[in-house]
Design an enzyme around this catalytic site. Structure first.
Site, PDB file in Angstrom:
ATOM      1  N   ARG A  97       0.849  -1.198   0.000  1.00  0.00           N
ATOM      2  CA  ARG A  97       0.000   0.000   0.000  1.00  0.00           C
ATOM      3  C   ARG A  97       0.885   1.249   0.000  1.00  0.00           C
ATOM      4  NH1 ARG A  97      -5.077   1.768  -1.243  1.00  0.00           N
ATOM      5  NH2 ARG A  97      -6.114   2.939   0.398  1.00  0.00           N
ATOM      6  N   THR A 371      -9.613   0.679  -9.821  1.00  0.00           N
ATOM      7  CA  THR A 371      -8.607  -0.202  -9.290  1.00  0.00           C
ATOM      8  C   THR A 371      -8.593  -1.409 -10.218  1.00  0.00           C
ATOM      9  OG1 THR A 371      -9.021   0.774  -7.146  1.00  0.00           O
ATOM     10  CG2 THR A 371      -8.242  -1.478  -7.098  1.00  0.00           C
ATOM     11  N   ASN A 391      -5.862   4.518  -7.227  1.00  0.00           N
ATOM     12  CA  ASN A 391      -7.062   5.188  -6.746  1.00  0.00           C
ATOM     13  C   ASN A 391      -7.942   5.646  -7.907  1.00  0.00           C
ATOM     14  OD1 ASN A 391      -8.809   5.822  -4.698  1.00  0.00           O
ATOM     15  ND2 ASN A 391      -8.129   7.921  -4.545  1.00  0.00           N
ATOM     16  N   ASP A 413      -7.818   8.593  -0.049  1.00  0.00           N
ATOM     17  CA  ASP A 413      -8.410   7.518   0.751  1.00  0.00           C
ATOM     18  C   ASP A 413      -8.302   7.788   2.259  1.00  0.00           C
ATOM     19  OD1 ASP A 413      -9.393   6.067  -1.307  1.00  0.00           O
ATOM     20  OD2 ASP A 413      -7.940   4.448  -1.217  1.00  0.00           O
ATOM     21  N   SER A 443     -10.461  -0.399   0.752  1.00  0.00           N
ATOM     22  CA  SER A 443     -11.523  -1.412   0.699  1.00  0.00           C
ATOM     23  C   SER A 443     -11.081  -2.644  -0.085  1.00  0.00           C
ATOM     24  CB  SER A 443     -12.762  -0.841   0.010  1.00  0.00           C
ATOM     25  OG  SER A 443     -13.300   0.206   0.757  1.00  0.00           O
ATOM     26  N   GLY A 462     -13.641  -1.349  -7.427  1.00  0.00           N
ATOM     27  CA  GLY A 462     -14.984  -0.793  -7.215  1.00  0.00           C
ATOM     28  C   GLY A 462     -15.112   0.090  -6.001  1.00  0.00           C
TER      29      GLY A 462
HETATM   30  N1  GLY Z   1      -8.255   3.219  -3.602  1.00  0.00           N
HETATM   31  C1  GLY Z   1      -9.212   2.229  -3.442  1.00  0.00           C
HETATM   32  C2  GLY Z   1      -9.011   1.371  -2.243  1.00  0.00           C
HETATM   33  O1  GLY Z   1      -7.891   1.287  -1.772  1.00  0.00           O
HETATM   34  O2  GLY Z   1      -9.922   0.777  -1.726  1.00  0.00           O
END
Ligand code: GLY
Length: 573
Positions: A97, A371, A391, A413, A443, A462
């Protein structure tokens, strides 16, 4: 709502006994994968056929998607790679991440009056967190792969250098992000030839990206996080108003985390752990569904129960979840049987609850939708479920000249201010505030489902709807559906706020809509289809492989096995 003992122990025992008494293969009869683009699937097939394992193929697919699906993920972004290592049975989440730069503060995206300025966290270099994908690919190669990076990245290098054909979804998203992309000269040079939209079918070549991938293959993480590339990135970001420093890149580290793993009604689910909210939400929801015996209820009652379980789980997500290295989270309580029972008992099948009646979190947030996800299994039984992102479509739409890749806008986010919704209408609290070195709440929910006779590898992009889509995919798997049905079935969604059920055409029958409205639910058409689900299913009893790409996208699935050999396109564009 009257509840049953969670797990209904007798049933669980019987199901597992039946499962273990049945013959179940140790290894699949070949390999299978599904991704969001035919060129990325072909890259994975090439590497598996060359003797690579699922982890090598995951590197090839991730890098190829960075080239041919630049709307969804990329080398300037990050993601979660959920792995199952067949030899040891070990399951781990590789957390690549993105991470906030060290100069980030809680009020970074607010003006002097304390109001959130959404464009700051969505467009341009201030929106970009430190990328994790380059480090993740190096990590996968070093720790899990069989082949050198020079080989696994080769298909992506080829696609970047020789070009790939502009497709419909890419064109639509280029039009959508035209203004933002136009503001970055380097991005416009790649994606907007002559300053306009490219012709459908014309080739997009990305020589700088090819060079960057080759540098990563040659120098590993040093080829990105230090040396010339790092200097160029920091200079380019700062010249355009961003706040990156060389130490931010040098200090970036991949984290290996234990996934969220739980057993419910004889089924094991393995999913993403924080900084993803996916596994925690899925565990809470699945326990509530078990206690209320949702799967045995008439279809409309099952939907009622799913919606009500989601309502509480998304409220809790907003209230409590964030970066596990920076915030204390009451995960044991959120995922306990006792708490699931409280939620189940508060559900009334006669009428909808109101989100406003639930104790609100201090503030809530939303995430990017553009995504990507892919699923892979190899002939040894190694598995990868990977969900990757930059994103919003094309991330921050900002490219540092000479680098060849777009930077993410993952900073959106975070919760820019408690209670103010993000691009996906999600709200958040201080648990997900902007802060130096923090990873924003996600998510993304790459998941495995293991029943006594089947293994499913699931996931989708999504935004905030990812978790409900994965939940519905899990329920389809439990219903015994094949991969095509898992990825295709029309979807519905509730995320606490807004307090409405959003549905795709066909997700609710006329009779179900009338019943749910009569019980007090607000139903709203999603206005369009959403998601781009990719599923691989290994039936261990029959020892067959099945895979499917979502018909809502242009992706492709491939199965190579001793019993079948096929490439399965998505059903429609
Ligand atoms: N940027 C979408 C997610 O990380 O859920």
């Amino acid at each position: 709502m009257v509840t049953a003992p969670v797990g209904r122990l007798l049933w669980v025992g019987l199901i597992w006994l039946a499962g273990t008494l049945c013959w179940a293969a140790d290894k699949p009869p070949g390999f299978a994968l599904s991704s969001a683009h035919p060129d990325a699937t072909a890259a994975g097939v090439e590497i598996l056929e060359a003797g690579g394992n699922a982890f090598d193929a995951a590197i090839a697919v991730s890098a190829a998607l960075a080239v041919v699906e630049p709307t969804g993920s990329g080398m300037g972004g990050g993601g979660f790679w959920l792995l199952h290592v067949a030899e040891t049975g070990r399951q781990v989440m590789v957390d690549g991440r993105e991470e906030a730069p060290s100069a980030a503060t809680a009020t970074l995206f607010q003006n002097d009056a304390g109001d959130v300025v959404p464009s700051l966290s969505r467009d341009g270099p201030l929106a970009a967190a430190i990328p994790g994908q380059p480090a993740a690919l190096v990590h996968l190669a070093k720790e899990y792969g069989r082949l050198p990076l020079a080989q696994t990245l080769a298909p992506a290098v080829r696609l970047a250098r020789e070009g790939f054909a502009v497709d419909g979804p890419l064109l639509a998203r280029l039009a959508y992000r035209f203004q933002a992309l136009s503001r970055s000269q380097a991005a416009a040079r790649v994606f907007l030839p002559g300053g306009g939209l490219p012709e459908p079918g014309s080739l997009i070549r990305q020589p700088d990206l090819a060079n960057m991938l080759e540098m990563l293959a040659k120098d590993g993480v040093d080829g990105f996080y230090s040396g010339e590339m790092a200097k160029r990135l920091v200079r380019g970001v700062r010249d355009a108003g961003g706040i990156w420093q060389l130490e931010d890149l040098a200090n970036y580290r991949i984290k290996e985390r234990a996934p969220v793993t739980f057993d419910v009604d004889g089924v094991r689910v393995v999913s993403a752990s924080p900084p993803s909210s996916g596994g925690v939400v899925l565990k809470q929801v699945m326990q509530v569904l078990s206690l209320t015996q949702a799967l045995e209820q008439p279809a409309v009652d099952r939907k009622h129960l799913v919606i009500e379980a989601l309502r509480t789980a998304y409220r809790d997500r907003a209230a409590w979840l964030g970066d596990p290295d920076h915030v204390e989270m009451p995960i044991d309580r959120l995922t306990s049987e006792a708490y699931a029972r409280e939620i189940a008992e508060a559900i009334d099948l006669e009428r909808a609850r109101k989100s406003a009646d639930l104790i609100p979190p201090q503030t809530l947030i939303e995430e990017g939708e553009h995504t990507t996800h892919f699923s892979i299994i190899d002939a040894d039984g190694n598995r990868v479920a990977a969900t990757l992102t930059i994103n919003l479509s094309f991330g921050s739409a900002f490219m540092v000249p000479g680098t060849g890749f777009l930077l993410n806008d993952e900073m959106d986010d975070f919760s820019a201010k408690p209670g103010v919704p993000n691009a996906f209408g999600l709200i958040g609290t201080s648990a997900n505030a902007v802060g130096p070195g923090r990873r924003p709440l996600s998510s993304m929910s790459p998941s495995f489902v293991e029943t006594p006779d089947r293994v499913a590898i699931l996931g989708t992009p999504g935004g905030s709807r990812i978790i409900t889509m994965v939940l519905l995919g899990i329920l389809e798997t439990l219903d015994g559906s094949d991969a095509t049905t898992i990825v295709s079935r029309p979807r519905y969604h509730h995320q606490y706020l807004p307090d409405a059920v959003y549905f795709e055409p066909g997700a609710l029958s006329e009779a179900e809509m009338a019943t749910l409205r009569g019980r007090g639910f607000t139903l709203k058409s999603a206005g369009r289809e959403y998601g781009n689900f990719h599923a691989v299913v290994w039936n261990r009893s029959a020892n067959t492989l099945d895979a499917a790409a979502d018909p809502r996208g242009i992706g492709e699935a491939a199965v190579r096995s001793s019993s079948a050999e096929k490439v399965l396109g998505a059903a429609a564009d």
